[in-house]
Design a protein around this motif. Structure first.
Motif, PDB file in Angstrom:
ATOM      1  N   THR A  42      56.533  55.911  34.306  1.00 50.19           N
ATOM      2  CA  THR A  42      56.551  54.604  33.648  1.00 50.19           C
ATOM      3  C   THR A  42      57.901  53.920  33.787  1.00 50.19           C
ATOM      4  OG1 THR A  42      57.163  55.585  31.526  1.00 50.19           O
ATOM      5  CG2 THR A  42      54.811  55.224  31.927  1.00 50.19           C
ATOM      6  N   LEU A  43      57.832  52.595  33.762  1.00 48.94           N
ATOM      7  CA  LEU A  43      59.017  51.758  33.867  1.00 48.94           C
ATOM      8  C   LEU A  43      58.756  50.479  33.073  1.00 48.94           C
ATOM      9  CD1 LEU A  43      61.764  51.158  35.210  1.00 48.94           C
ATOM     10  CD2 LEU A  43      60.497  50.293  37.178  1.00 48.94           C
ATOM     11  N   VAL A  66      53.862  53.030  37.135  1.00 47.12           N
ATOM     12  CA  VAL A  66      53.271  52.057  36.219  1.00 47.12           C
ATOM     13  C   VAL A  66      54.414  51.202  35.681  1.00 47.12           C
ATOM     14  CG1 VAL A  66      52.045  51.730  34.044  1.00 47.12           C
ATOM     15  CG2 VAL A  66      51.323  53.535  35.628  1.00 47.12           C
ATOM     16  N   ILE A  67      54.409  49.927  36.059  1.00 44.75           N
ATOM     17  CA  ILE A  67      55.484  49.002  35.706  1.00 44.75           C
ATOM     18  C   ILE A  67      54.987  48.020  34.657  1.00 44.75           C
ATOM     19  CG2 ILE A  67      57.085  47.244  36.550  1.00 44.75           C
ATOM     20  CD1 ILE A  67      56.513  48.429  39.415  1.00 44.75           C
ATOM     21  N   ILE A 142      50.587  53.815  27.477  1.00 46.96           N
ATOM     22  CA  ILE A 142      50.632  54.693  28.650  1.00 46.96           C
ATOM     23  C   ILE A 142      51.964  55.423  28.611  1.00 46.96           C
ATOM     24  CG2 ILE A 142      50.585  54.804  31.170  1.00 46.96           C
ATOM     25  CD1 ILE A 142      49.097  52.062  31.088  1.00 46.96           C
ATOM     26  N   SER A 143      51.908  56.746  28.745  1.00 47.70           N
ATOM     27  CA  SER A 143      53.118  57.555  28.686  1.00 47.70           C
ATOM     28  C   SER A 143      53.432  58.202  30.025  1.00 47.70           C
ATOM     29  CB  SER A 143      52.966  58.657  27.625  1.00 47.70           C
ATOM     30  OG  SER A 143      52.853  58.092  26.349  1.00 47.70           O
ATOM     31  N   ASN A 144      54.713  58.385  30.247  1.00 46.08           N
ATOM     32  CA  ASN A 144      55.195  59.098  31.419  1.00 46.08           C
ATOM     33  C   ASN A 144      54.543  60.484  31.450  1.00 46.08           C
ATOM     34  OD1 ASN A 144      57.396  58.556  33.477  1.00 46.08           O
ATOM     35  ND2 ASN A 144      57.895  60.641  32.864  1.00 46.08           N
ATOM     36  N   GLY A 154      37.635  50.256  38.144  1.00 45.44           N
ATOM     37  CA  GLY A 154      38.638  50.064  37.100  1.00 45.44           C
ATOM     38  C   GLY A 154      39.729  51.104  37.133  1.00 45.44           C
ATOM     39  N   ILE A 155      40.478  51.166  36.029  1.00 44.11           N
ATOM     40  CA  ILE A 155      41.634  52.057  35.926  1.00 44.11           C
ATOM     41  C   ILE A 155      41.510  52.873  34.647  1.00 44.11           C
ATOM     42  CG2 ILE A 155      44.153  52.211  35.781  1.00 44.11           C
ATOM     43  CD1 ILE A 155      44.247  49.413  37.092  1.00 44.11           C
ATOM     44  N   LEU A 156      41.688  54.187  34.775  1.00 45.67           N
ATOM     45  CA  LEU A 156      41.669  55.109  33.641  1.00 45.67           C
ATOM     46  C   LEU A 156      43.031  55.750  33.481  1.00 45.67           C
ATOM     47  CD1 LEU A 156      38.416  57.129  34.445  1.00 45.67           C
ATOM     48  CD2 LEU A 156      38.616  55.105  32.995  1.00 45.67           C
ATOM     49  N   VAL A 157      43.399  56.058  32.254  1.00 43.23           N
ATOM     50  CA  VAL A 157      44.598  56.832  31.966  1.00 43.23           C
ATOM     51  C   VAL A 157      44.181  58.003  31.093  1.00 43.23           C
ATOM     52  CG1 VAL A 157      46.831  56.855  30.792  1.00 43.23           C
ATOM     53  CG2 VAL A 157      46.169  54.883  32.159  1.00 43.23           C
TER      54      VAL A 157
END
Length: 164
Positions: A42-43, A66-67, A142-144, A154-157
């Motif tokens: 993450t950033l 992930v920015i 969203i965590s590092n 789509g997008i999953l975390v």
């Protein structure tokens, strides 16, 4: 080969909403890899991409950058040179809560990229931001070190690596 997000949702339904989150469908699809996955780095930056370059200059090892660009639509955080750098350094993909530029160049890169939009103006170069911190975007935290899965659906975390 990336796992299909629909299949991951179906086979991990008990985790949905807690350990498995679906990002809001706000991102445009760029890059040659339409499906990608990997551990998250993450950033958090705002209209400044110095730290983006710093991270992409390190070995990606199949990770996803992930920015959180604060959702800014006033300049681009990633361009063609950074897309090529990410490919060369082994990053699986880049998610930008903000804009990219040099779309044709990024679309020729063998990585996955998601961003809110494209914008021709480059970002500032002040070096401000935070690496490896929790970010909030597209409706979730969203965590590092978490895992990201992206495809055409789509997008999953996920807190952990998933299987079907």
């Amino acid at each position: 080969m990336a796992l299909a997000t629909a299949e991951l949702c179906d086979s991990n339904a008990a985790l949905l909403g807690s350990d498995l989150r679906v990002l809001q469908p706000i991102f445009q699809v760029y890059g040659q890899c339409r499906a990608f996955s990997g551990p998250i780095v993450t950033l958090k930056v705002f209209e400044d991409n110095v730290l983006v370059r710093e991270l992409l200059e390190t070995r990606g090892d199949g990770r996803v950058l992930v920015i959180d660009g604060g959702g800014s639509l006033r300049c681009a955080l990633v361009g063609g040179n950074l897309g090529q750098l990410a490919q060369n350094m082994g990053w699986a993909g880049i998610i930008v809560n903000g804009c990219i530029r040099d779309v044709d160049e990024i679309n020729s890169c063998d990585i996955g990229v998601r961003a809110l939009a494209s914008h021709p103006q480059k970002s500032y170069k002040k070096g401000l931001g935070e690496k490896h911190v929790p970010v909030h975007m597209a409706g979730t935290f969203i965590s590092n070190g978490e895992w990201l899965y992206a495809d055409s659906d789509g997008i999953l975390v996920s807190k952990t690596e998933l299987s079907v």
